[in-house]
Motif scaffolding. Structure first.
Motif, mmCIF file in Angstrom:
data_model
loop_
_atom_site.group_PDB
_atom_site.id
_atom_site.type_symbol
_atom_site.label_atom_id
_atom_site.label_comp_id
_atom_site.label_asym_id
_atom_site.label_seq_id
_atom_site.Cartn_x
_atom_site.Cartn_y
_atom_site.Cartn_z
ATOM 1 N N ILE A 33 13.169 67.782 -31.573
ATOM 2 C CA ILE A 33 14.009 67.535 -30.296
ATOM 3 C C ILE A 33 15.387 67.790 -30.812
ATOM 4 O O ILE A 33 16.394 68.401 -30.058
ATOM 5 N N SER A 34 15.842 67.094 -31.969
ATOM 6 C CA SER A 34 17.122 67.145 -32.565
ATOM 7 C C SER A 34 17.522 68.706 -32.837
ATOM 8 O O SER A 34 18.967 68.965 -32.489
ATOM 9 N N LEU A 35 16.754 69.397 -33.402
ATOM 10 C CA LEU A 35 16.944 70.832 -33.839
ATOM 11 C C LEU A 35 17.434 71.586 -32.395
ATOM 12 O O LEU A 35 18.051 72.274 -32.300
ATOM 13 N N LYS A 43 12.688 77.696 -29.841
ATOM 14 C CA LYS A 43 11.361 77.785 -30.299
ATOM 15 C C LYS A 43 11.658 78.167 -31.907
ATOM 16 O O LYS A 43 12.654 78.843 -32.242
ATOM 17 N N PHE A 44 10.808 77.670 -32.869
ATOM 18 C CA PHE A 44 11.259 77.799 -34.348
ATOM 19 C C PHE A 44 9.921 77.655 -35.172
ATOM 20 O O PHE A 44 8.897 76.813 -34.748
ATOM 21 N N ILE A 56 4.230 77.768 -34.634
ATOM 22 C CA ILE A 56 5.471 77.761 -33.803
ATOM 23 C C ILE A 56 5.547 76.466 -33.085
ATOM 24 O O ILE A 56 4.724 76.586 -32.387
ATOM 25 N N ILE A 57 6.368 75.969 -32.957
ATOM 26 C CA ILE A 57 6.787 75.004 -31.905
ATOM 27 C C ILE A 57 8.016 75.470 -30.987
ATOM 28 O O ILE A 57 8.805 76.080 -31.365
ATOM 29 N N THR A 58 7.668 75.097 -29.620
ATOM 30 C CA THR A 58 8.567 75.706 -28.643
ATOM 31 C C THR A 58 8.815 74.238 -27.594
ATOM 32 O O THR A 58 8.539 73.387 -27.824
ATOM 33 N N VAL A 59 10.235 74.279 -26.991
ATOM 34 C CA VAL A 59 10.486 73.620 -26.082
ATOM 35 C C VAL A 59 9.182 73.470 -25.124
ATOM 36 O O VAL A 59 9.278 72.163 -24.830
ATOM 37 N N LYS A 60 8.594 74.026 -24.729
ATOM 38 C CA LYS A 60 7.458 73.710 -23.823
ATOM 39 C C LYS A 60 6.537 72.984 -24.460
ATOM 40 O O LYS A 60 5.954 71.955 -23.744
ATOM 41 N N ASP A 61 6.176 72.824 -25.647
ATOM 42 C CA ASP A 61 5.441 72.451 -26.662
ATOM 43 C C ASP A 61 5.856 70.688 -26.438
ATOM 44 O O ASP A 61 5.168 69.800 -26.284
ATOM 45 N N LEU A 62 7.383 70.714 -26.513
ATOM 46 C CA LEU A 62 7.911 69.207 -26.771
ATOM 47 C C LEU A 62 7.926 68.560 -25.333
ATOM 48 O O LEU A 62 7.474 67.219 -25.093
ATOM 49 N N LEU A 63 8.000 69.535 -24.393
ATOM 50 C CA LEU A 63 8.109 69.044 -22.882
ATOM 51 C C LEU A 63 6.556 68.748 -22.326
ATOM 52 O O LEU A 63 6.562 67.427 -21.966
#
Length: 75
Positions: A33-35, A43-44, A56-63
């Motif tokens: 989340i900090s990134l 996504k990164f 790969i992790i995405t904002v959607k994954d975090l949400l």
């Protein structure tokens, strides 16, 4: 050829991002989340200690994760 006029025949290498922002697979969600917040990425790549790509992790994954945790806390 229309594809040539719009440059879609260019190689991906010529248009890709070269400054990769990555996260280690054993990082915690707060670090991801900090990134997102501090680097403005959505996504990164996730790498292991040997710098191998593992996902790969995405904002959607975090949400989705945040919603799942939130639902758990509400119940």
């Amino acid at each position: 050829d229309i594809a040539d006029n719009f440059g879609v025949n260019k190689k991906v290498f010529s248009v890709m991002s070269r400054k990769l922002i990555v996260i280690l697979e054993d990082a915690n969600v707060a670090e991801a989340i900090s990134l997102v917040k501090n680097k403005g990425v959505n996504k990164f790549p996730v790498i292991d200690k040997n710098k191998n790509l593992v996902g790969i992790i995405t904002v959607k994954d975090l949400l989705i994760y945040a919603c799942e945790v939130s639902d758990f806390l509400v119940e």
